[in-house]
Design a protein around this motif. Structure first.
Motif, mmCIF file in Angstrom:
data_model
loop_
_atom_site.group_PDB
_atom_site.id
_atom_site.type_symbol
_atom_site.label_atom_id
_atom_site.label_comp_id
_atom_site.label_asym_id
_atom_site.label_seq_id
_atom_site.Cartn_x
_atom_site.Cartn_y
_atom_site.Cartn_z
ATOM 1 N N VAL A 430 0.852 -1.189 0.000
ATOM 2 C CA VAL A 430 0.000 0.000 0.000
ATOM 3 C C VAL A 430 0.890 1.242 0.000
ATOM 4 N N LEU A 431 0.536 2.193 -0.833
ATOM 5 C CA LEU A 431 1.262 3.465 -0.873
ATOM 6 C C LEU A 431 0.332 4.554 -0.343
ATOM 7 N N VAL A 432 0.886 5.424 0.458
ATOM 8 C CA VAL A 432 0.066 6.481 1.055
ATOM 9 C C VAL A 432 0.678 7.843 0.727
ATOM 10 N N PHE A 433 -0.201 8.793 0.413
ATOM 11 C CA PHE A 433 0.238 10.141 0.059
ATOM 12 C C PHE A 433 -0.421 11.145 0.993
ATOM 13 N N ASP A 434 0.387 12.077 1.464
ATOM 14 C CA ASP A 434 -0.138 13.158 2.305
ATOM 15 C C ASP A 434 -0.465 14.330 1.381
ATOM 16 N N LEU A 435 -1.745 14.571 1.186
ATOM 17 C CA LEU A 435 -2.156 15.588 0.210
ATOM 18 C C LEU A 435 -2.039 17.004 0.760
ATOM 19 N N THR A 436 -1.765 17.121 2.056
ATOM 20 C CA THR A 436 -1.629 18.468 2.636
ATOM 21 C C THR A 436 -0.222 19.034 2.404
ATOM 22 N N ARG A 437 0.709 18.152 2.073
ATOM 23 C CA ARG A 437 2.072 18.638 1.839
ATOM 24 C C ARG A 437 2.159 19.369 0.505
ATOM 25 N N PRO A 438 3.024 20.349 0.413
ATOM 26 C CA PRO A 438 3.215 21.004 -0.881
ATOM 27 C C PRO A 438 4.186 20.195 -1.745
ATOM 28 N N GLY A 439 4.268 20.569 -2.992
ATOM 29 C CA GLY A 439 5.279 19.946 -3.841
ATOM 30 C C GLY A 439 4.729 18.863 -4.736
ATOM 31 N N GLY A 440 5.660 18.086 -5.285
ATOM 32 C CA GLY A 440 5.301 17.047 -6.250
ATOM 33 C C GLY A 440 4.975 15.721 -5.596
ATOM 34 N N GLY A 441 4.856 14.695 -6.437
ATOM 35 C CA GLY A 441 4.450 13.375 -5.972
ATOM 36 C C GLY A 441 5.386 12.783 -4.947
ATOM 37 N N THR A 443 7.430 14.262 -2.795
ATOM 38 C CA THR A 443 7.391 14.913 -1.470
ATOM 39 C C THR A 443 6.085 14.583 -0.742
ATOM 40 N N ARG A 444 5.033 14.293 -1.497
ATOM 41 C CA ARG A 444 3.750 13.946 -0.869
ATOM 42 C C ARG A 444 3.695 12.463 -0.480
ATOM 43 N N PHE A 445 4.585 11.695 -1.068
ATOM 44 C CA PHE A 445 4.618 10.259 -0.775
ATOM 45 C C PHE A 445 4.980 10.071 0.698
ATOM 46 N N ALA A 446 4.021 9.529 1.489
ATOM 47 C CA ALA A 446 4.196 9.542 2.945
ATOM 48 C C ALA A 446 4.383 8.162 3.555
ATOM 49 N N GLY A 447 4.201 7.117 2.776
ATOM 50 C CA GLY A 447 4.378 5.802 3.388
ATOM 51 C C GLY A 447 4.174 4.668 2.412
ATOM 52 N N TYR A 448 4.852 3.561 2.721
ATOM 53 C CA TYR A 448 4.681 2.353 1.907
ATOM 54 C C TYR A 448 4.753 1.152 2.832
ATOM 55 N N PHE A 449 3.751 0.311 2.755
ATOM 56 C CA PHE A 449 3.757 -0.912 3.564
ATOM 57 C C PHE A 449 3.777 -2.098 2.612
ATOM 58 N N PRO A 450 4.865 -2.893 2.653
ATOM 59 C CA PRO A 450 4.951 -4.019 1.715
ATOM 60 C C PRO A 450 4.135 -5.227 2.198
ATOM 61 N N THR A 451 3.569 -5.924 1.271
ATOM 62 C CA THR A 451 2.851 -7.163 1.598
ATOM 63 C C THR A 451 3.373 -8.278 0.697
ATOM 64 N N LEU A 452 3.074 -9.518 1.113
ATOM 65 C CA LEU A 452 3.555 -10.665 0.330
ATOM 66 C C LEU A 452 2.751 -10.866 -0.945
ATOM 67 N N GLY A 453 1.457 -10.591 -0.844
ATOM 68 C CA GLY A 453 0.591 -10.783 -2.006
ATOM 69 C C GLY A 453 0.027 -9.456 -2.465
ATOM 70 N N PRO A 454 -0.595 -9.438 -3.648
ATOM 71 C CA PRO A 454 -1.179 -8.187 -4.141
ATOM 72 C C PRO A 454 -2.339 -7.729 -3.267
ATOM 73 N N CYS A 455 -2.547 -6.431 -3.230
ATOM 74 C CA CYS A 455 -3.650 -5.872 -2.436
ATOM 75 C C CYS A 455 -4.834 -5.585 -3.349
ATOM 76 N N PHE A 456 -6.001 -5.906 -2.867
ATOM 77 C CA PHE A 456 -7.195 -5.708 -3.685
ATOM 78 C C PHE A 456 -7.498 -4.212 -3.810
ATOM 79 N N PHE A 457 -8.172 -3.865 -4.923
ATOM 80 C CA PHE A 457 -8.322 -2.432 -5.229
ATOM 81 C C PHE A 457 -9.391 -1.701 -4.429
ATOM 82 N N HIS A 458 -10.157 -2.403 -3.618
ATOM 83 C CA HIS A 458 -11.114 -1.702 -2.751
ATOM 84 C C HIS A 458 -10.492 -1.532 -1.372
ATOM 85 N N LEU A 459 -9.800 -0.441 -1.176
ATOM 86 C CA LEU A 459 -9.183 -0.173 0.117
ATOM 87 C C LEU A 459 -9.886 1.040 0.736
#
Lengths: 493, 276
Positions: A430-441, A443-459
């Motif tokens: 899962v990738l998470v973006f903080d939309l309150t931060r200024p700047g481009g993609g 700098t807004r990229f705020a987190g990544y949590f790796p998983t073993l399998g793919p994540c379903f698109f309804h999160l």
């Protein structure tokens, strides 16, 4: 005799070792994962869906947080409907929806009612009391969409032949926007049939309006959206039904963007989409229809890489952006689809592009692009009035599904597996973006949590934008090893 | 379990055989097979019976697993290894993991029916079996055929034992003179058994003919111990269960074929899909 018993024991050990090997998911402790910007709050193992994963099919799931963020609802492929305490992971209650999957879930504004929409013989939308799980009412959409043929035992795609609820959105005042779709091969008539219909239901389950008014439209309507006040509803029509008897039914034309009045369900604007020739014969879309919160703009991402932006007040097409349209690489056209998109609270449209692919159905011997499309695997933030791409984030792996909190502060995107084994990247999460931060993609990229399998698109992202819920699917690699499992992960920022 | 009334045993075997045909899911077939094996073991079979039974069960299970593993045609399929790799002209001969599993599930049907039959034969004397079959409201021809076939089994086992003893006395040892010789000798064992079986059946037919046997005449009333009330009730419950599952299967089939559907029956359909 002892020899005989020994042989028998050997036989049983061998047999059970086979069964265990078939089950074969590898152990993986997510709590030990050192993730950037995110940590695992709790997880819940769901059922064994490795049978589906081995066939390359992800098991559906749908997640929603309640308005106050205290509850989390989950609907699963195997027909489980679960209500959790979002913070602790305590299971409040669980229901079974027999002979179907729980396709969509949604909470009422006050959190007292949980709605679910199923893909089942009745394609029902039901309202349950969150406190007790008691059923309040059910609305059967299959009466309009036809029931179809139930899946034969062991048919992994059989459930998709049934009518289902493809969109369930709670509107202000407690009304529900419901999109029902039934697309199936009718063996009696030996043809593909497609029937869809939109309903606006009152909180008590009464029909306020239906579109089309007199019966289902003989066309696929795959997704729909409405503004925050429920005054404008938008949908997209794709393939028509191939059965002559269906075509006599009134309905919107196929291959169109349709805007409706949220109050009456009457058409206010229809835009006929034209295929991007010579590479595409038709327009396709997925969960990429959206209406801005103020109802001013409508957006539609197409699988040919175009993004259409409509001015719903002026009832016209405002812009067409070629975000990931085909470019010729090595003599072959390469495109990326825009399959998932949503508007933020600030009326900015967020859309993700998929993998680099050759246009489907072209008369070509190969199906592997000579190179990647430069705008594939990308998250775009588009300002609809000017059609300006405000920022973008290039991802190293396949993106799918977009979730936003109601305030528009946090955006989450799932990472999944591409169907092609030779070009896919084996990295999920899962990738998470903080939309309150200024700047481009970046700098807004705020987190990544790796998983073993793919994540379903309804999160889902919690209203306070602190929690992110996602369902991981098991995944089979090229040599048949299974990784990950069908489980719910709740992550904390 | 050994002291049950022959009628109860008949019904048990009938129900287990019926269920092994009706059930389709691994979980229920496993439960049925385990129950059936338990029934057989609870009759305290002799060592030789146990040996033969386990040999038959393991060869049946492995035989079906291997054949299904090789010739499984459904999807999804995971190749474990290939005996003959696929080529442009030949699809290959490979072991499929899902096929092994499917074969294991299918073999449970045989194990259940086999164990039930072994239980009946092992726990009932041939005399009592004949009386019970004879007392059933069936034409004499049918009951005689059933009793004769059951009686023939121990005789066949004895003959097989005799042939093997003769081979051993003549110095035959498996695999001593190579695989082909062993296979040829093992196959040759069938001939004397077959000849003996044909001769015996002819003798039986001649005897029945000379005694004026009428296959359509009603059965004679042989002495049988009274059927205990508890066992009657148990038999009734078991037959009711079999009938209910049979009717449920028809209802489920009608649902799958689009003949009949009722919304209230959805939990029932789901139960039958998952467990039956």
């Amino acid at each position: 005799m002892p020899r005989c018993l020994g042989l028998f024991m050997l036989f049983f050990v061998n047999t059970f070792s086979f069964l265990l090997a078939a089950k074969g998911a590898l152990a993986y402790d997510l709590k030990k994962v050192k993730a950037f910007g995110l940590e695992l709050l709790w997880e819940k193992e769901l059922e064994d869906v490795s049978f589906y994963a081995r066939a390359g099919h992800p098991a559906d799931a749908c997640l929603r947080f309640s308005k106050n963020g205290k509850m989390l609802a989950l609907g699963t492929f195997t027909g489980r409907l679960m209500l959790f305490s979002a913070e602790s992971g305590r299971l409040i209650w669980e229901k079974r929806v027999p002979e179907g999957m729980v396709k969509r879930v949604a909470f009422s504004e006050d959190g007292r009612v949980l709605y679910y929409g199923a893909q089942s013989p009745d394609a029902e939308v039901c309202a349950l009391e969150t406190k007790t799980g008691k059923r309040l009412w059910c609305f059967n959409t299959a009466k309009s969409l036809e029931r179809g043929t139930p899946a034969a035992p062991g048919d992994i795609y059989g459930v998709y032949k049934l009518p289902g609820i493809y969109r369930l959105k709670v509107l202000p005042g407690g009304d529900l926007l419901v999109l029902g779709l039934h697309s199936w091969y009718d063996e009696k008539k030996s043809t593909w049939r497609r029937l869809s219909r939109l309903w606006r239901l009152s909180p008590a389950g009464q029909v306020r309006w239906a579109y089309p008014k007199d019966g289902p439209a003989p066309v696929t309507m795959i997704y729909a959206d409405a503004d925050h006040k429920g005054q404008v509803v938008a949908t997209v029509t794709l393939m028509p039904s191939e059965y002559e008897g269906d075509r006599q039914k009134p309905g919107p034309p196929p291959q169109s963007f349709v805007a409706l009045s949220g109050r009456s369900g009457k058409e206010i604007f229809i835009y006929q989409l034209t295929p991007l020739k010579p590479y595409f014969k038709r327009v396709s879309a997925w969960e990429s229809v959206a209406v801005s919160p103020d109802g001013h703009f409508g957006a539609l991402g197409a699988s040919d890489g175009r993004l259409f932006i409509f001015d719903l007040k002026a009832k016209r097409l405002l812009h067409t952006l070629n975000l990931a349209t085909p470019i010729v690489i090595g003599g072959f056209p390469v495109a990326a689809s825009l399959s998932y998109g949503t508007f933020g609270a600030n009326s900015i449209f967020y859309v993700v592009s998929g993998e680099s692919t050759l246009p489907y159905g072209l008369p070509m011997a190969g199906d592997k692009p000579a190179g990647p499309h430069p705008k594939a695997r990308m998250l775009f933030a588009v300002e609809p009035a000017s059609a300006k791409v405000l920022w973008q984030f290039p991802s190293p792996f396949k993106l799918q599904g977009v979730a936003l909190d109601p305030q528009g502060k946090t955006l989450a995107v799932a990472a999944a597996a591409f169907r092609r084994e030779d070009v896919r990247v084996r990295q999920f999460g899962v990738l998470v973006f903080d939309l309150t931060r200024p700047g481009g993609g970046l700098t807004r990229f705020a987190g990544y949590f790796p998983t073993l399998g793919p994540c379903f698109f309804h999160l889902a992202v919690s209203p306070d934008s602190r929690l992110i819920a996602v369902v991981e699917n098991p995944w089979r690699d090229e040599i048949g090893r299974m990784f990950g499992s069908y489980r719910l992960l709740v992550l904390k920022r | 379990m050994k002291s049950l009334h022959p009628y109860t045993k008949f019904i048990l075997v009938f129900v287990i055989s019926g269920l092994s045909v009706l059930l389709d899911q691994a979980f229920s077939l496993m439960a049925l097979a385990l129950g059936s094996v338990f029934l057989f073991l609870a009759a305290w079979p002799s060592r030789s019976w146990l040996k033969g039974f386990f040999l038959l069960v393991s060869t049946t299970v492995w035989g079906i697993m291997i054949s299904q593993g090789l010739f499984y045609q459904d999807f999804p399929r995971t190749i474990v290894f290939c005996l003959v790799p696929p080529s442009e002209t030949f699809p290959g001969l490979c072991f499929i993991k899902e096929g092994f599993r499917y074969g294991f599930i299918q073999s449970l049907r045989f194990v259940a029916a086999l164990s039930a039959g072994a239980y009946l034969i092992n726990s009932t004397s041939t005399e009592m079996l004949f009386r019970a079959v004879g007392a059933l409201p069936l034409p004499r021809g049918l009951s005689l055929m059933a009793a004769a076939s059951v009686r023939a089994l121990p005789r066949l086992a004895e003959d097989l034992h005799l042939v093997r003893q003769a081979l051993r006395l003549r110095g035959y040892r498996p695999f001593r003179r190579g695989l082909i010789y062993t296979l040829r000798t093992e196959m040759a064992v069938v001939y004397p058994l077959l000849v003996r079986a044909i001769r015996d059946s002819r003798a039986l037919a001649d005897t029945l003919l000379t005694r004026g046997f009428d296959p359509l005449a009603p059965a004679k009333n042989y002495f049988l111990p009274p059927w205990p009330r508890m066992e009657r009730a148990l038999s009734l419950v078991l037959m009711g269960l079999l009938l209910a599952i049979f009717l449920g299967k028809i209802l489920f089939w009608a649902y799958l074929q689009g003949v009949f559907y009722a919304e209230v029956l959805r939990p029932f359909y789901a139960f039958f899909r998952k467990y039956v």
